[in-house]
Scaffold this motif. Structure first.
Motif, PDB file in Angstrom:
ATOM      1  N   PHE A   1       0.717  -1.281   0.175  1.00 28.77           N
ATOM      2  CA  PHE A   1      -0.104   0.178  -0.056  1.00 28.77           C
ATOM      3  C   PHE A   1       0.809   1.544   0.144  1.00 28.77           C
ATOM      4  CE2 PHE A   1      -2.331   4.006   1.231  1.00 28.77           C
ATOM      5  CZ  PHE A   1      -3.968   3.271   0.847  1.00 28.77           C
ATOM      6  N   ASP A   2       1.545   1.061   1.003  1.00 29.21           N
ATOM      7  CA  ASP A   2       2.628   2.602   0.752  1.00 29.21           C
ATOM      8  C   ASP A   2       3.196   2.324  -1.013  1.00 29.21           C
ATOM      9  OD1 ASP A   2       2.287   3.070   3.694  1.00 29.21           O
ATOM     10  OD2 ASP A   2       3.872   1.808   4.416  1.00 29.21           O
ATOM     11  N   GLU A   3       3.680   1.354  -1.185  1.00 31.85           N
ATOM     12  CA  GLU A   3       4.455   1.791  -2.947  1.00 31.85           C
ATOM     13  C   GLU A   3       3.245   2.434  -3.730  1.00 31.85           C
ATOM     14  OE1 GLU A   3       7.596  -1.947  -3.163  1.00 31.85           O
ATOM     15  OE2 GLU A   3       5.620  -2.201  -3.223  1.00 31.85           O
ATOM     16  N   ILE A   4       2.272   2.313  -3.279  1.00 28.34           N
ATOM     17  CA  ILE A   4       0.491   2.354  -3.842  1.00 28.34           C
ATOM     18  C   ILE A   4       0.931   4.211  -3.655  1.00 28.34           C
ATOM     19  CG2 ILE A   4      -1.293   2.549  -4.690  1.00 28.34           C
ATOM     20  CD1 ILE A   4      -1.306  -0.941  -3.709  1.00 28.34           C
ATOM     21  N   ALA A   5       0.985   4.434  -2.507  1.00 27.46           N
ATOM     22  CA  ALA A   5       0.267   5.850  -2.617  1.00 27.46           C
ATOM     23  C   ALA A   5       1.738   6.517  -2.617  1.00 27.46           C
ATOM     24  CB  ALA A   5       0.284   5.756  -0.442  1.00 27.46           C
ATOM     25  N   ASP A   6       2.861   6.356  -2.527  1.00 26.03           N
ATOM     26  CA  ASP A   6       4.274   7.019  -3.506  1.00 26.03           C
ATOM     27  C   ASP A   6       3.401   6.497  -4.476  1.00 26.03           C
ATOM     28  OD1 ASP A   6       5.389   6.506  -0.549  1.00 26.03           O
ATOM     29  OD2 ASP A   6       6.340   5.221  -0.858  1.00 26.03           O
ATOM     30  N   ASN A   7       3.318   5.817  -5.939  1.00 29.95           N
ATOM     31  CA  ASN A   7       3.395   6.409  -7.188  1.00 29.95           C
ATOM     32  C   ASN A   7       2.510   7.074  -6.964  1.00 29.95           C
ATOM     33  OD1 ASN A   7       4.738   4.494  -7.581  1.00 29.95           O
ATOM     34  ND2 ASN A   7       4.211   2.384  -8.002  1.00 29.95           N
ATOM     35  N   PHE A   8       1.144   7.228  -6.534  1.00 30.70           N
ATOM     36  CA  PHE A   8      -0.084   7.620  -7.026  1.00 30.70           C
ATOM     37  C   PHE A   8       0.762   9.460  -6.046  1.00 30.70           C
ATOM     38  CE2 PHE A   8      -3.448   5.120  -7.076  1.00 30.70           C
ATOM     39  CZ  PHE A   8      -4.667   6.095  -7.344  1.00 30.70           C
TER      40      PHE A   8
ATOM     41  N   ASP B   1      -7.800   2.484   9.591  1.00 24.84           N
ATOM     42  CA  ASP B   1      -8.653   3.324   9.601  1.00 24.84           C
ATOM     43  C   ASP B   1      -8.935   2.804   8.436  1.00 24.84           C
ATOM     44  OD1 ASP B   1     -10.364   4.965   8.517  1.00 24.84           O
ATOM     45  OD2 ASP B   1      -9.900   6.675  10.354  1.00 24.84           O
ATOM     46  N   ALA B   2      -9.644   2.327   7.335  1.00 21.26           N
ATOM     47  CA  ALA B   2      -8.972   2.544   5.104  1.00 21.26           C
ATOM     48  C   ALA B   2      -9.782   3.674   5.318  1.00 21.26           C
ATOM     49  CB  ALA B   2      -9.432   0.885   5.446  1.00 21.26           C
ATOM     50  N   HIS B   3     -10.898   3.865   5.463  1.00 22.34           N
ATOM     51  CA  HIS B   3     -10.916   5.423   4.880  1.00 22.34           C
ATOM     52  C   HIS B   3     -10.217   6.304   4.771  1.00 22.34           C
ATOM     53  CE1 HIS B   3     -15.481   3.935   4.269  1.00 22.34           C
ATOM     54  NE2 HIS B   3     -14.981   3.572   5.458  1.00 22.34           N
ATOM     55  N   ALA B   4      -9.571   6.556   6.111  1.00 21.72           N
ATOM     56  CA  ALA B   4      -8.226   7.291   5.963  1.00 21.72           C
ATOM     57  C   ALA B   4      -7.419   6.988   4.811  1.00 21.72           C
ATOM     58  CB  ALA B   4      -7.915   7.671   7.854  1.00 21.72           C
ATOM     59  N   ARG B   5      -6.713   6.350   4.952  1.00 18.18           N
ATOM     60  CA  ARG B   5      -5.904   5.422   4.116  1.00 18.18           C
ATOM     61  C   ARG B   5      -5.888   5.901   2.718  1.00 18.18           C
ATOM     62  NH1 ARG B   5      -1.310   2.430   6.378  1.00 18.18           N
ATOM     63  NH2 ARG B   5      -0.355   3.551   3.918  1.00 18.18           N
ATOM     64  N   LEU B   6      -7.418   5.320   2.149  1.00 14.50           N
ATOM     65  CA  LEU B   6      -7.331   5.487   1.441  1.00 14.50           C
ATOM     66  C   LEU B   6      -8.078   7.081   0.724  1.00 14.50           C
ATOM     67  CD1 LEU B   6     -10.249   2.383   1.072  1.00 14.50           C
ATOM     68  CD2 LEU B   6      -7.644   2.593  -0.016  1.00 14.50           C
TER      69      LEU B   6
ATOM     70  N   GLU C   1      -5.279   8.690   1.987  1.00 15.32           N
ATOM     71  CA  GLU C   1      -3.759   9.623   1.562  1.00 15.32           C
ATOM     72  C   GLU C   1      -3.686   9.630  -0.457  1.00 15.32           C
ATOM     73  OE1 GLU C   1      -1.580   6.808   3.456  1.00 15.32           O
ATOM     74  OE2 GLU C   1      -2.370   6.622   5.170  1.00 15.32           O
ATOM     75  N   LEU C   2      -4.910   8.445  -1.035  1.00 13.86           N
ATOM     76  CA  LEU C   2      -5.034   8.142  -2.304  1.00 13.86           C
ATOM     77  C   LEU C   2      -5.657   9.724  -2.777  1.00 13.86           C
ATOM     78  CD1 LEU C   2      -4.962   4.627  -2.518  1.00 13.86           C
ATOM     79  CD2 LEU C   2      -3.004   6.194  -2.740  1.00 13.86           C
TER      80      LEU C   2
END
Length: 142
Positions: A5-12, A102-107, A109-110
């Motif tokens: 997930f962190d890699e996905i967030a970095d790519n975003f 907290d999926a909503h907070a993590r998402l 981030e994207l």
């Protein structure tokens, strides 16, 4: 190789335009192996999604240390990508760890919520709810 997930967030964060992010989400979905047709049954179907969505849980181990993973599929490419993102967020975690996310907070981030239709956002909430419900069942059984 599956991105964390962190890699996905970095790519975003690296992608400036939403269209590029949208394509990235679709690519994540395309990289995910499809479910076998025998797994696409009413018990694995997620209600509340505009698209057809299936989530199939796997529990590895017993008790509090059991790790939960999910496979999933959809008839919509963008939704397959959302499933891939949820898998990156949740797969391989214990039920207690899933409960603490907290999926909503993590998402958030994207920045997905601003760019998904109301129906897609409702479907994403339904998928998160299904994952959390499965984790709760595993916690109760431990």
């Amino acid at each position: 190789m599956t991105a964390s997930f962190d890699e996905i967030a970095d790519n975003f964060a690296f992608l400036d335009e939403w269209e590029d992010r949208y394509r990235y989400v679709i690519e994540l979905g395309k990289e995910m192996p499809p479910l076998d047709e025998t797994q696409k049954v009413p018990a694995t179907k997620v209600e509340g999604c505009a698209s057809q969505v299936w989530l199939v849980p796997r529990v590895d181990g017993d008790g509090q240390g059991a790790r939960i993973s999910f496979d999933g599929d959809s008839d919509a490419l963008i939704v397959r990508g959302l499933i891939a993102i949820l898998r990156a967020l949740y797969n391989g975690r214990t039920a207690a760890e899933i409960a603490g996310i907290d999926a909503h907070a993590r998402l958030g981030e994207l920045g997905l919520q601003q760019h998904l239709s109301a129906q897609r956002s409702n479907g994403l909430r339904a998928m998160i709810g299904r994952v959390e419900a499965i984790a709760a069942q595993v916690r109760e059984a431990a």
